[in-house]
Design a protein around this motif. Structure first.
Motif, PDB file in Angstrom:
ATOM      1  N   UNK A 118       0.834  -1.206   0.000  1.00 41.02           N
ATOM      2  CA  UNK A 118       0.000   0.000   0.000  1.00 41.02           C
ATOM      3  C   UNK A 118       0.868   1.255   0.000  1.00 41.02           C
ATOM      4  N   UNK A 119       1.920   1.246   0.809  1.00 43.37           N
ATOM      5  CA  UNK A 119       2.821   2.405   0.889  1.00 43.37           C
ATOM      6  C   UNK A 119       3.475   2.668  -0.461  1.00 43.37           C
ATOM      7  N   UNK A 120       3.810   1.603  -1.191  1.00 42.69           N
ATOM      8  CA  UNK A 120       4.416   1.751  -2.500  1.00 42.69           C
ATOM      9  C   UNK A 120       3.500   2.519  -3.441  1.00 42.69           C
ATOM     10  N   UNK A 121       2.198   2.239  -3.387  1.00 39.72           N
ATOM     11  CA  UNK A 121       1.228   2.959  -4.209  1.00 39.72           C
ATOM     12  C   UNK A 121       1.080   4.409  -3.757  1.00 39.72           C
ATOM     13  N   UNK A 122       1.025   4.618  -2.461  1.00 41.53           N
ATOM     14  CA  UNK A 122       0.842   5.964  -1.930  1.00 41.53           C
ATOM     15  C   UNK A 122       2.020   6.869  -2.269  1.00 41.53           C
ATOM     16  N   UNK A 123       3.212   6.304  -2.284  1.00 39.66           N
ATOM     17  CA  UNK A 123       4.398   7.085  -2.629  1.00 39.66           C
ATOM     18  C   UNK A 123       4.350   7.565  -4.079  1.00 39.66           C
ATOM     19  N   UNK A 124       3.600   6.843  -4.907  1.00 42.05           N
ATOM     20  CA  UNK A 124       3.437   7.241  -6.310  1.00 42.05           C
ATOM     21  C   UNK A 124       2.259   8.199  -6.491  1.00 42.05           C
ATOM     22  N   UNK A 125       1.752   8.722  -5.353  1.00 44.57           N
ATOM     23  CA  UNK A 125       0.638   9.677  -5.345  1.00 44.57           C
ATOM     24  C   UNK A 125      -0.636   9.092  -5.949  1.00 44.57           C
ATOM     25  N   UNK A 126      -0.836   7.802  -5.707  1.00 43.61           N
ATOM     26  CA  UNK A 126      -2.063   7.158  -6.144  1.00 43.61           C
ATOM     27  C   UNK A 126      -3.082   7.137  -5.012  1.00 43.61           C
ATOM     28  N   UNK A 127      -4.313   6.845  -5.365  1.00 47.69           N
ATOM     29  CA  UNK A 127      -5.385   6.672  -4.389  1.00 47.69           C
ATOM     30  C   UNK A 127      -5.623   5.167  -4.263  1.00 47.69           C
ATOM     31  N   UNK A 128      -5.450   4.647  -3.086  1.00 46.92           N
ATOM     32  CA  UNK A 128      -5.599   3.211  -2.879  1.00 46.92           C
ATOM     33  C   UNK A 128      -7.000   2.916  -2.369  1.00 46.92           C
ATOM     34  N   UNK A 129      -7.764   2.150  -3.150  1.00 43.43           N
ATOM     35  CA  UNK A 129      -9.114   1.773  -2.759  1.00 43.43           C
ATOM     36  C   UNK A 129      -9.107   0.449  -2.020  1.00 43.43           C
ATOM     37  N   UNK A 130      -9.671   0.440  -0.815  1.00 44.52           N
ATOM     38  CA  UNK A 130      -9.630  -0.751   0.035  1.00 44.52           C
ATOM     39  C   UNK A 130     -11.000  -1.016   0.655  1.00 44.52           C
ATOM     40  N   UNK A 131     -11.449  -2.249   0.548  1.00 45.91           N
ATOM     41  CA  UNK A 131     -12.635  -2.678   1.281  1.00 45.91           C
ATOM     42  C   UNK A 131     -12.146  -3.278   2.593  1.00 45.91           C
ATOM     43  N   UNK A 132     -12.157  -2.477   3.644  1.00 48.27           N
ATOM     44  CA  UNK A 132     -11.521  -2.922   4.887  1.00 48.27           C
ATOM     45  C   UNK A 132     -12.330  -3.984   5.631  1.00 48.27           C
ATOM     46  N   UNK A 133     -13.542  -4.295   5.142  1.00 50.06           N
ATOM     47  CA  UNK A 133     -14.288  -5.408   5.734  1.00 50.06           C
ATOM     48  C   UNK A 133     -13.721  -6.756   5.269  1.00 50.06           C
ATOM     49  N   UNK A 134     -12.844  -6.718   4.259  1.00 49.16           N
ATOM     50  CA  UNK A 134     -12.141  -7.933   3.855  1.00 49.16           C
ATOM     51  C   UNK A 134     -12.755  -8.668   2.687  1.00 49.16           C
ATOM     52  N   UNK A 135     -13.999  -8.411   2.359  1.00 44.22           N
ATOM     53  CA  UNK A 135     -14.653  -9.096   1.241  1.00 44.22           C
ATOM     54  C   UNK A 135     -16.122  -8.720   1.209  1.00 44.22           C
ATOM     55  N   UNK A 136     -16.878  -9.354   0.317  1.00 48.36           N
ATOM     56  CA  UNK A 136     -18.311  -9.062   0.218  1.00 48.36           C
ATOM     57  C   UNK A 136     -19.040  -9.484   1.494  1.00 48.36           C
ATOM     58  N   UNK A 137     -19.861  -8.601   2.005  1.00 48.42           N
ATOM     59  CA  UNK A 137     -20.646  -8.900   3.199  1.00 48.42           C
ATOM     60  C   UNK A 137     -22.110  -8.609   2.922  1.00 48.42           C
ATOM     61  N   UNK A 138     -22.990  -9.196   3.715  1.00 45.17           N
ATOM     62  CA  UNK A 138     -24.418  -8.909   3.583  1.00 45.17           C
ATOM     63  C   UNK A 138     -24.793  -7.931   4.676  1.00 45.17           C
ATOM     64  N   UNK A 139     -24.512  -6.667   4.454  1.00 44.44           N
ATOM     65  CA  UNK A 139     -24.770  -5.648   5.457  1.00 44.44           C
ATOM     66  C   UNK A 139     -23.585  -5.492   6.399  1.00 44.44           C
TER      67      UNK A 139
END
Length: 261
Positions: A118-139
């Protein structure tokens, strides 16, 4: 020999920037009208183009179409999602993922390895999209699907802005799901406060409660009051961009007309 080995590891950690713009544009030309006509999404966004990082985008994840709707409406080629490594074992899917500069992350690896990617992407001034719930959830459910706190911990320690977005509603034909590009905030550790694993988890749960609240959905967390208190006591919040005042909003936003009333 050791120098070559270090060089190899460094190369593996370098994530290429947008390499398939034509292929990506073709996919979008096909996908946007189809998804728009099929689902009739309600989009709440200031339609700002060309957002850049470093920044971390977090969102809920109730459907496999969530990243597609967010990518279309976020309107930035600098948005790079992370996806579980196993998806890249499917050749056709890999072709699609690479077209949008989605990069793999091994969920079995330790948190340090994930943070380095993630840090490697951020250093390139990118926006890192993350689903911090870990995967698809039902609510949203803090007990069944607790958020991965490493991402929020990283953002606070390194002073990386966090962009809250949400996609809510059933993904059925003409179901009109809500796509919300919400507030961008900077969380800073208060003087004398410490950021351990539990504190990071509590803050992550409070952020996810806000993400679901933007879309008018509940986030099940028996410790919600405590998490709000922990966040208030340990971090100060600087709202960097929130044209619709969604950070402090407590009512459901149905469409853009609600914002003006």
């Amino acid at each position: 020999m050791r120098q070559n080995k270090n060089k190899k590891n460094k190369t593996e950690m370098t994530i290429p920037a947008a390499q398939h713009p034509i292929r990506r544009r073709i996919f979008l030309i096909i996908a946007v009208p189809i998804l728009t006509l099929l689902f009739l999404p309600r989009v709440i966004s200031n339609k700002k183009k060309g957002r850049t990082g470093p920044m971390i985008l977090i969102s809920n994840h109730n459907s496999i179409l969530d990243p597609v709707f967010l990518y279309i409406n976020y309107r930035s080629k600098h948005l790079h999602w992370i996806a579980k490594e196993s998806l890249f074992r499917i050749p056709l899917l890999t072709y699609f993922l690479c077209s949008f500069d989605i990069f793999p992350i091994d969920r079995e690896a330790n948190d340090i390895q994930a943070a380095k990617r993630i840090i490697s992407e951020l250093k390139s001034e990118h926006i890192v999209g993350i689903f911090i719930e870990g995967g698809c959830t039902e609510g949203g459910d803090a007990v069944a699907h607790p958020p991965k706190s490493t991402t929020i911990q990283l953002a606070i320690k390194r002073g990386i802005p966090i962009h809250l977005c949400s996609v809510t509603g059933k993904m059925r034909p003409f179901s009109r799901p809500k796509v919300i590009i919400g507030p961008k905030v900077l969380l800073s550790l208060r003087e004398g406060a410490s950021l351990n694993k539990q504190t990071s988890l509590d803050i992550s749960n409070e952020l996810m409660r806000r993400v679901y609240n933007m879309g008018g959905e509940a986030y099940h967390n028996p410790e919600a009051d405590r998490c709000q208190k922990v966040m208030s006591q340990n971090v100060s919040v600087t709202v960097l961009d929130d044209p619709f005042n969604l950070w402090d909003n407590t009512n459901e936003i149905r469409n853009e007309a609600d914002i003006n009333n």
